[in-house]
Design an enzyme around this catalytic site. Structure first.
Site, PDB file in Angstrom:
ATOM      1  N   ASP A  16       0.845  -1.196   0.000  1.00 40.77           N
ATOM      2  CA  ASP A  16       0.000   0.000   0.000  1.00 40.77           C
ATOM      3  C   ASP A  16       0.883   1.250   0.000  1.00 40.77           C
ATOM      4  OD1 ASP A  16       0.933   0.289   2.629  1.00 40.77           O
ATOM      5  OD2 ASP A  16      -0.916  -0.450   3.528  1.00 40.77           O
ATOM      6  N   GLN A  17       0.277   2.386   0.171  1.00 35.35           N
ATOM      7  CA  GLN A  17       1.004   3.651   0.126  1.00 35.35           C
ATOM      8  C   GLN A  17       2.061   3.762   1.221  1.00 35.35           C
ATOM      9  OE1 GLN A  17      -1.591   7.034   0.064  1.00 35.35           O
ATOM     10  NE2 GLN A  17       0.040   8.469  -0.440  1.00 35.35           N
TER      11      GLN A  17
END
Length: 137
Positions: A16-17
């Site tokens: 994810d980010q």
């Protein structure tokens, strides 16, 4: 008890980010592990389905302890602590990184289902043949 391990390297697309493995990917890691461990035992989902039995997930549990990150080589340990019986089989998982740090624990309960009726059915003989020897006392 039966125990086996599969290794998976974290791909960039699975993060994810924050750079952590996205939580939804753990279910896929569990599935890869189940499939590969069964294949090693001589149990193939494809073959089981060809004989009319499928094995959908009834329950999925996961606990996140530490994050896995891009390019980590994960070891997913699959444990069957009890012999499959009735219509269900319970898998437990432990996910470790290369430093052998425990990152995640999980569990799936699968139910054997007759593909024609859509109803639960007994554990197939092939599953008993391959797994019962691990539970002999």
């Amino acid at each position: 008890m039966f125990e086996s391990e599969v290794q998976v390297r974290v791909r960039y697309a699975e993060t994810d980010q924050m750079g952590y493995v996205y939580h939804g990917n753990y279910a896929a890691y569990y599935e890869v592990t189940r499939t590969e461990v069964f294949r090693r035992l001589g149990i193939e989902y494809k073959e089981m389905e060809a004989t009319g039995t499928m094995m959908p997930v009834l329950e999925l549990k996961t606990k996140f302890i530490r994050p896995a990150k891009y390019d980590d080589l994960l070891t997913i340990r699959l444990l069957l602590k009890s012999k499959p019986h009735g219509t269900r089989i319970r898998f437990e998982y432990e996910v470790y990184n290369e430093e052998e740090t425990l990152l995640n624990i999980g569990e799936t309960i699968m139910v054997f289902v007759d593909m024609k009726t859509g109803r639960p059915t007994e554990v197939p003989p092939l599953i008993h043949d391959k797994l019962d020897p691990y539970f002999v006392k």
